[in-house]
Scaffold this motif. Sequence first.
Motif, mmCIF file in Angstrom:
data_model
loop_
_atom_site.group_PDB
_atom_site.id
_atom_site.type_symbol
_atom_site.label_atom_id
_atom_site.label_comp_id
_atom_site.label_asym_id
_atom_site.label_seq_id
_atom_site.Cartn_x
_atom_site.Cartn_y
_atom_site.Cartn_z
ATOM 1 N N SER A 148 0.824 -1.206 0.000
ATOM 2 C CA SER A 148 0.000 0.000 0.000
ATOM 3 C C SER A 148 0.857 1.254 0.000
ATOM 4 C CB SER A 148 -0.918 -0.013 1.228
ATOM 5 O OG SER A 148 -1.674 1.174 1.310
ATOM 6 N N THR A 149 1.925 1.244 0.776
ATOM 7 C CA THR A 149 2.829 2.396 0.855
ATOM 8 C C THR A 149 3.603 2.569 -0.437
ATOM 9 O OG1 THR A 149 3.056 1.990 3.240
ATOM 10 C CG2 THR A 149 4.693 3.433 2.205
ATOM 11 N N LEU A 150 4.139 1.470 -0.961
ATOM 12 C CA LEU A 150 4.971 1.526 -2.165
ATOM 13 C C LEU A 150 4.190 2.063 -3.361
ATOM 14 C CD1 LEU A 150 7.828 0.656 -3.286
ATOM 15 C CD2 LEU A 150 6.681 -1.407 -4.093
ATOM 16 N N LEU A 151 2.932 1.641 -3.503
ATOM 17 C CA LEU A 151 2.125 2.043 -4.653
ATOM 18 C C LEU A 151 1.423 3.382 -4.448
ATOM 19 C CD1 LEU A 151 0.530 -1.364 -5.745
ATOM 20 C CD2 LEU A 151 2.617 -0.268 -6.574
ATOM 21 N N GLY A 152 1.631 3.990 -3.288
ATOM 22 C CA GLY A 152 1.037 5.296 -3.047
ATOM 23 C C GLY A 152 -0.451 5.264 -2.801
ATOM 24 N N VAL A 153 -0.956 4.118 -2.365
ATOM 25 C CA VAL A 153 -2.383 4.003 -2.065
ATOM 26 C C VAL A 153 -2.684 4.660 -0.719
ATOM 27 C CG1 VAL A 153 -4.281 2.389 -1.652
ATOM 28 C CG2 VAL A 153 -2.591 1.913 -3.426
ATOM 29 N N ARG A 154 -1.921 4.251 0.298
ATOM 30 C CA ARG A 154 -2.027 4.856 1.623
ATOM 31 C C ARG A 154 -0.715 4.606 2.342
ATOM 32 N NH1 ARG A 154 -4.756 3.006 6.478
ATOM 33 N NH2 ARG A 154 -5.768 1.327 5.295
ATOM 34 N N ASP A 155 -0.220 5.616 3.044
ATOM 35 C CA ASP A 155 1.051 5.489 3.753
ATOM 36 C C ASP A 155 0.847 4.635 5.001
ATOM 37 O OD1 ASP A 155 3.446 5.664 5.045
ATOM 38 O OD2 ASP A 155 3.625 7.843 4.894
ATOM 39 N N ALA A 212 3.650 2.836 6.244
ATOM 40 C CA ALA A 212 5.032 2.427 6.487
ATOM 41 C C ALA A 212 5.254 2.024 7.934
ATOM 42 C CB ALA A 212 5.985 3.555 6.097
ATOM 43 N N ASP A 213 4.673 2.787 8.876
ATOM 44 C CA ASP A 213 4.848 2.446 10.297
ATOM 45 C C ASP A 213 4.223 1.092 10.607
ATOM 46 O OD1 ASP A 213 6.187 4.803 10.715
ATOM 47 O OD2 ASP A 213 4.467 5.861 11.577
ATOM 48 N N VAL A 217 6.226 -2.212 12.074
ATOM 49 C CA VAL A 217 5.810 -2.822 13.343
ATOM 50 C C VAL A 217 5.426 -4.277 13.124
ATOM 51 C CG1 VAL A 217 4.007 -2.804 15.107
ATOM 52 C CG2 VAL A 217 5.113 -0.667 14.437
ATOM 53 N N ALA A 218 4.682 -4.550 12.053
ATOM 54 C CA ALA A 218 4.246 -5.922 11.791
ATOM 55 C C ALA A 218 5.426 -6.847 11.518
ATOM 56 C CB ALA A 218 3.278 -5.935 10.607
ATOM 57 N N LEU A 219 6.395 -6.375 10.739
ATOM 58 C CA LEU A 219 7.550 -7.229 10.450
ATOM 59 C C LEU A 219 8.421 -7.417 11.680
ATOM 60 C CD1 LEU A 219 8.587 -6.159 6.840
ATOM 61 C CD2 LEU A 219 7.074 -8.004 7.579
ATOM 62 N N SER A 220 8.474 -6.422 12.539
ATOM 63 C CA SER A 220 9.206 -6.580 13.802
ATOM 64 C C SER A 220 8.519 -7.603 14.694
ATOM 65 C CB SER A 220 9.307 -5.234 14.521
ATOM 66 O OG SER A 220 10.125 -4.339 13.800
ATOM 67 N N ARG A 221 7.199 -7.568 14.701
ATOM 68 C CA ARG A 221 6.442 -8.578 15.467
ATOM 69 C C ARG A 221 6.709 -9.965 14.895
ATOM 70 N NH1 ARG A 221 2.306 -10.316 18.538
ATOM 71 N NH2 ARG A 221 0.722 -11.672 17.606
ATOM 72 N N ALA A 222 6.728 -10.093 13.582
ATOM 73 C CA ALA A 222 7.015 -11.386 12.963
ATOM 74 C C ALA A 222 8.408 -11.875 13.352
ATOM 75 C CB ALA A 222 6.901 -11.271 11.443
ATOM 76 N N ALA A 223 9.369 -10.958 13.385
ATOM 77 C CA ALA A 223 10.739 -11.337 13.750
ATOM 78 C C ALA A 223 10.816 -11.830 15.191
ATOM 79 C CB ALA A 223 11.672 -10.138 13.559
ATOM 80 N N ALA A 224 9.977 -11.262 16.079
ATOM 81 C CA ALA A 224 9.974 -11.697 17.471
ATOM 82 C C ALA A 224 9.316 -13.068 17.635
ATOM 83 C CB ALA A 224 9.243 -10.662 18.327
ATOM 84 N N LEU A 225 8.381 -13.390 16.741
ATOM 85 C CA LEU A 225 7.641 -14.646 16.859
ATOM 86 C C LEU A 225 8.320 -15.813 16.147
ATOM 87 C CD1 LEU A 225 4.043 -13.234 16.310
ATOM 88 C CD2 LEU A 225 4.854 -14.375 18.389
ATOM 89 N N LEU A 226 8.980 -15.550 15.031
ATOM 90 C CA LEU A 226 9.571 -16.628 14.232
ATOM 91 C C LEU A 226 10.980 -16.949 14.728
ATOM 92 C CD1 LEU A 226 8.483 -15.534 10.638
ATOM 93 C CD2 LEU A 226 7.536 -17.417 12.002
ATOM 94 N N ALA A 227 11.210 -18.197 15.033
ATOM 95 C CA ALA A 227 12.551 -18.630 15.449
ATOM 96 C C ALA A 227 13.529 -18.485 14.284
ATOM 97 C CB ALA A 227 12.499 -20.083 15.915
ATOM 98 N N PRO A 228 14.827 -18.351 14.584
ATOM 99 C CA PRO A 228 15.813 -18.197 13.503
ATOM 100 C C PRO A 228 15.756 -19.296 12.454
ATOM 101 C CG PRO A 228 16.821 -17.707 15.624
ATOM 102 C CD PRO A 228 15.441 -18.235 15.918
#
Length: 259
Positions: free
Chosen positions: A96-103, A105-106, A110-121
């Motif tokens: 959505s951010t990349l295509l200029g539909v709606r910003d 980015a935050d 946040v979502a990818l940081s949450r995924a990183a905390a949940l997914l084991a290495p």
Amino acid sequence: MSGSGTTADDPPLQTAVWRLRSRACWTDAAALLEPHAAKDPAAALQRTALLTERCLYTGEGWTDAEDALRSAEALARGDDERGGAACERGHLAYASTLLGVRDRADEASVALSRAAALLAPAAPGRPLLDFRRGLIAQNIADSPESARAAYRRAHAGATARGDELLLSFTWRHLASLALQEGELAEARHGFSESLRIREELGYLVGTAPALISLAEAEPEPEAARLRAEAGRLFRLLGGVPTWLAPHFGVPAPRPAAAG
């Protein structure tokens, strides 16, 4: 979403989904998964990924993708499933951010940081998460060094897991960073590898972008030949991906509103 669905051991459903996806028929592919997605978290997540990819390639279908994502989030139970759903939320917000539909980015970060905390290495979804964090770093945060580090982690993980489709993406994006730095030989190699893999997998909808990328690193007349082939595929698929339109003198469509 990664994996080609093209091996002899794949279930017929996955083979059918892959064939539709590779030809830009995301809605049809998602429809095949719909009966399973009501109860199966993996099917719900795969359906979300298909509809998100449709958004990224066409600029349309945001409401369908959001609805599928909420369903996948509701079904997720363990850390891997919740991490996968968070990764998909981050990717949809990124698109959505990349295509200029709606910003968003935050929300994406946040979502990818949450995924990183949940997914084991060593979790199966970790290479795809690393790749998507690279996209945020390269295209939104304008941090090429962070992007390169994330792409390299994703590349190593995809290599270890034999995920050829994801490798086609990591090759292409590492090559794009090399091209920005004037490293033509490295860029040409990465773009060539990406194109080779996509052609071997039959990932038709991803072949035109790979051809255009390689054309940027090749001299004439080879560059013109690659652009002409990309144009042929672009027209064959009805103008998809839409963001390639300016390369062929076609006005890019205005993105549809998200949600």
